[in-house]
Design a protein around this motif. Structure first.
Motif, PDB file in Angstrom:
ATOM      1  N   GLN A 271       0.817  -1.214   0.000  1.00 35.30           N
ATOM      2  CA  GLN A 271       0.000   0.000   0.000  1.00 35.30           C
ATOM      3  C   GLN A 271       0.852   1.267   0.000  1.00 35.30           C
ATOM      4  OE1 GLN A 271      -3.088  -0.187   3.012  1.00 35.30           O
ATOM      5  NE2 GLN A 271      -3.177  -2.405   2.878  1.00 35.30           N
ATOM      6  N   ARG A 272       1.685   1.420  -1.026  1.00 36.96           N
ATOM      7  CA  ARG A 272       2.494   2.641  -1.164  1.00 36.96           C
ATOM      8  C   ARG A 272       1.585   3.785  -1.635  1.00 36.96           C
ATOM      9  NH1 ARG A 272       7.848   0.449  -1.615  1.00 36.96           N
ATOM     10  NH2 ARG A 272       7.632  -1.779  -1.184  1.00 36.96           N
ATOM     11  N   ILE A 273       1.853   4.987  -1.145  1.00 35.93           N
ATOM     12  CA  ILE A 273       0.927   6.096  -1.402  1.00 35.93           C
ATOM     13  C   ILE A 273       1.654   7.322  -1.935  1.00 35.93           C
ATOM     14  CG2 ILE A 273      -0.507   5.253   0.500  1.00 35.93           C
ATOM     15  CD1 ILE A 273       0.294   7.925   1.982  1.00 35.93           C
ATOM     16  N   ALA A 274       0.852   8.267  -2.432  1.00 34.75           N
ATOM     17  CA  ALA A 274       1.351   9.585  -2.810  1.00 34.75           C
ATOM     18  C   ALA A 274       0.386  10.637  -2.283  1.00 34.75           C
ATOM     19  CB  ALA A 274       1.498   9.706  -4.325  1.00 34.75           C
ATOM     20  N   VAL A 275       0.953  11.721  -1.770  1.00 35.60           N
ATOM     21  CA  VAL A 275       0.189  12.799  -1.155  1.00 35.60           C
ATOM     22  C   VAL A 275       0.476  14.082  -1.933  1.00 35.60           C
ATOM     23  CG1 VAL A 275      -0.271  14.061   0.965  1.00 35.60           C
ATOM     24  CG2 VAL A 275       0.492  11.672   1.081  1.00 35.60           C
ATOM     25  N   ALA A 276      -0.565  14.750  -2.367  1.00 36.46           N
ATOM     26  CA  ALA A 276      -0.392  15.937  -3.196  1.00 36.46           C
ATOM     27  C   ALA A 276      -0.301  17.199  -2.348  1.00 36.46           C
ATOM     28  CB  ALA A 276      -1.561  16.071  -4.169  1.00 36.46           C
ATOM     29  N   GLU A 277       0.781  17.970  -2.559  1.00 41.87           N
ATOM     30  CA  GLU A 277       0.779  19.357  -2.124  1.00 41.87           C
ATOM     31  C   GLU A 277       0.245  20.147  -3.312  1.00 41.87           C
ATOM     32  OE1 GLU A 277       3.462  23.258  -1.239  1.00 41.87           O
ATOM     33  OE2 GLU A 277       3.882  21.815  -2.807  1.00 41.87           O
ATOM     34  N   ALA A 278      -1.042  20.447  -3.276  1.00 34.88           N
ATOM     35  CA  ALA A 278      -1.681  21.074  -4.428  1.00 34.88           C
ATOM     36  C   ALA A 278      -2.534  22.249  -3.990  1.00 34.88           C
ATOM     37  CB  ALA A 278      -2.551  20.056  -5.173  1.00 34.88           C
TER      38      ALA A 278
END
Length: 545
Positions: A271-278
Motif C-alpha cells: 500500500q504505497r501512497i502519494a500525497v499531493a501538495e496542491a
C-alpha cells in the motif's frame, strides 16, 4: 476539457477501501534540518532522526514524512534537487537512509519522502548540459526554454511571476530565457518531454525499491503548463494562488502525470501512497487529485487557513468531507507545516493561542480521515518572530515576499536548560532556539501530565484504541452558538465518541452524554451537563443504539 468540465470518476476501490492504512493515518512531518543533529554541525540529519525514532513511536503517530534530503546546493533548503538518487552529505549517506527506513519499519512507522518534480536545481546535470547546449537542442528540451519578446528578444516570453517574487524568467547568455516558477536556481522541467516522464518514473522506483512507503509530491499542481504559455494579464500573481485559474498551475494535463505515477505505486506491495501538495481554485478542483486512479491524499489547506470561528470552521469541514467523499478519498487535516506560520501564533499567540491550539488538536484528531502533525506542534511551539537578521535565509523572504518561513523552522528543543536544548552535540543550531523554550522541551513536558505533549500522546493513543475514531462517518449535533459538536459512531460495536469545541468567547453548557475521555482544558461536569470554558474541546465516550 475545460477547467469546469473535468470528469470525476465514481468513487470506489481502491480509494474507497476503508482498510487501507493511509485513510486514517496520523503522519508526522519531519523537517530534516531542524529535527535532530547527530554530527554537531548545527544541522539536523538522517542519523539524528534515526536516534529519535523511539520518541516518535511513543508519540503514537503512524508514519513520518521527511522533507528533501537529496543532494542539493540548498538555494531553497533542499527543494532544489541536484541528484534525486543520493543523500546530501549535510544529511548523511544513502546507507543512513536505508538504515532509517529499516529501523522505522521495525517500530511500526512508515516512511514518506518528498519528491520535487516541477523543477530541478540549476546545478543538476541536466540543466548544466542545457546551458552548454544550443537553443533547440535535446538538452534544452528537458526544460522550458523560450525566445524572448520585444526588440532582440530582450523581454521575458510572457508575464508569469515567480511564487518567490519577481519575473518567472531568467535570460541566459545566448539570449534565450528559462522558466522558474520559484527561485532562479529552480528551473522548471518540461513535462511534455517523454524523457522527463521516464526519468521520474525511474526515480520513484529507486526509492520504492529502497523501501519507502510513499511520496509527498511537491507542487503537485505544477508540471503542466497551458499550451502556448499565455499571459496571465494581472500583476501580483502570488495572491491568485489557490483562488484563480493560472496558466501554469492546476492545468488539466497534470492529472495524466499523476495517473502514470499511481500505476507505478500500484505495482508495489504494501500500500504505497502519494500525497499531493496542491493548490487549486476550489475544493472540487483539489479533490480531482485524489480520484481513484490518481493520488491517495491531498493536503487540505482550506482547513489550515480557516479562522477560529465555529460557523466558518464547520463550513470548511463539511466542504472538505463532501468533496473528498465525492471521489472516494479520505479528507486530510493539517494545522501547520514548514511553509506557514505556526498555529499557536496564528490563533492569537500567548495563552489564547495555546488554548486554541490544544482545542484544535482534539478537533483535528476527532475528524474522519488522515491527520498531519508538524514537528513541534505537539510541544505547542510558537512562531519565532524575532530571529536575528543574519540568520534569516529563506529565499521567499530574500526576494521580498513577506516575512519568510524561517520562524516556523527553528529546531526542536529536546532537553536541558539552555539552547540548543539537546538538538545536537554542538553548541549551536542553524537557526537559534529561543531561551524561553526551556519549558517547552520534550524532557520538560514529559514530566508534566498537563502539557501539550501529554495531550497529544493521550489523544493519539485514544484515536488508535477507540473504534469510532479515524476513518468513517460523522454526525453533527446541535449545540450552543459558537460551538462545534459532532459524534463519531462505530456501527459494529455500538460505541461512539462525541467531540464538542467551544470556539466562542464565553463558557457554554453542553449535554454530558457519556463518560469524559479527554479535554483540552478544565471542564466542569455536573450531572448531565458539562461546562466548557472558551477555546476548549471535550471528547466523550458514548454507547449508541
Amino acid at each position: 476539457m475545460t477547467q469546469d468540465t473535468l470528469a470525476v470518476p465514481a468513487p470506489g476501490s481502491p480509494a474507497g477501501d476503508p482498510a487501507r492504512w493511509w485513510r486514517d493515518a496520523v503522519i508526522y512531518q519531519v523537517y530534516v534540518r531542524s529535527f535532530a543533529d547527530s554530527g554537531g554541525d548545527g544541522v539536523g540529519d538522517l542519523p539524528g532522526i534515526r536516534s529519535r525514532l523511539p520518541y516518535l513511536a511513543s508519540l503514537g503517530v503512524d508514519a513520518l514524512w521527511l522533507t528533501p534530503f537529496y543532494v542539493s546546493p540548498m538555494a531553497d533548503f533542499g527543494y532544489d534537487v541536484a541528484d534525486y538518487r543520493d543523500v546530501d552529505p549535510l544529511f548523511g549517506t544513502l546507507a543512513d537512509a536505508r538504515g532509517l527506513i529499516a529501523d522505522a519499519h521495525e517500530r511500526g512507522l512508515r516512511i514518506i519522502v518528498d519528491v520535487v518534480p516541477n523543477h530541478t536545481s540549476d546545478r543538476h546535470a541536466w540543466f548544466r548540459a542545457a546551458l552548454a547546449a544550443a537553443p533547440g537542442s535535446p538538452e534544452r528540451a528537458r526544460y522550458v526554454f523560450r525566445d524572448g519578446r520585444g526588440p532582440d528578444g530582450a523581454e521575458p516570453p510572457n508575464d508569469w511571476e515567480s511564487v518567490f517574487g519577481g519575473p518567472a524568467w531568467t535570460r541566459v547568455p545566448d539570449g534565450q530565457w528559462y522558466l522558474h516558477l520559484f527561485a532562479a536556481e529552480q528551473p522548471d522541467l518540461d513535462w511534455e518531454n517523454p524523457e522527463v516522464r521516464a526519468e521520474f518514473a525511474d526515480i520513484l522506483r529507486f526509492w520504492l525499491d529502497l523501501g519507502v512507503d510513499g511520496f509527498r509530491v511537491d507542487v503537485a499542481h505544477g508540471m503542466a503548463k497551458a499550451p502556448g504559455l499565455p499571459d496571465v494579464g494581472h500583476p501580483d500573481q502570488v495572491e491568485m494562488l489557490g483562488t484563480d485559474v493560472l496558466p501554469y498551475f492546476d492545468q488539466d494535463a497534470v492529472h495524466d502525470i499523476h495517473r502514470e505515477w499511481r500505476r507505478v505505486l500500484d505495482g508495489y506491495g504494501g500500500q504505497r501512497i502519494a500525497v499531493a501538495e496542491a493548490w487549486a481554485p476550489t475544493p472540487e478542483r483539489l479533490a480531482l487529485y485524489t480520484r481513484p486512479d490518481e493520488l491517495h491524499q491531498a493536503f487540505n489547506f482550506h482547513y489550515l487557513t480557516a479562522p477560529w470561528d465555529a460557523a466558518g470552521m464547520r463550513e470548511v469541514i463539511e466542504e472538505s468531507l463532501r468533496t473528498a467523499g465525492a471521489v472516494g478519498a479520505p479528507a486530510t487535516w493539517v494545522l501547520s507545516n514548514h511553509d506557514v506560520k505556526r498555529h499557536v501564533t496564528r490563533y492569537g499567540g500567548g495563552d489564547t493561542g495555546l488554548r486554541r491550539a490544544r482545542a484544535a488538536a482534539l478537533l483535528t484528531l476527532a475528524l474522519p480521515g488522515s491527520a498531519y502533525v508538524y514537528q513541534g506542534e505537539e510541544l505547542g511551539l510558537p512562531e519565532v518572530l524575532d530571529l536575528p537578521e543574519e540568520f534569516q535565509q529563506d529565499p521567499q523572504r530574500l526576494r521580498g515576499e513577506g516575512q519568510g518561513r524561517d520562524g516556523c523552522r527553528v529546531p526542536m528543543p529536546w532537553e536541558g536548560e539552555e539552547p540548543p536544548f539537546g538538538f545536537g552535540a554542538g553548541a549551536s543550531s542553524w537557526l537559534p532556539i529561543p531561551t524561553s523554550w526551556r519549558d517547552l522541551t520534550v524532557a520538560a513536558q514529559s514530566e508534566d501530565p498537563d502539557s501539550m505533549l501529554a495531550l497529544y500522546r493521550t489523544a493519539l493513543r485514544l484515536r488508535h484504541e477507540h473504534p469510532a475514531l479515524g476513518d468513517g462517518p460523522i454526525r453533527w449535533l446541535d449545540g450552543p452558538e459558537g460551538t462545534l459538536s459532532f459524534v463519531r459512531e462505530d456501527p459494529a460495536t455500538g460505541r461512539a465518541c462525541a467531540c464538542v469545541v467551544n470556539m466562542g468567547g464565553r463558557p457554554v453548557r453542553v449535554p454530558a452524554g457519556g463518560a469524559p475521555l479527554l479535554a483540552s482544558g478544565p471542564v466542569h461536569i455536573e450531572g448531565d451537563t458539562a461546562e466548557l470554558p472558551p477555546d476548549t474541546a471535550l471528547w466523550q465516550s458514548r454507547e449508541e443504539g
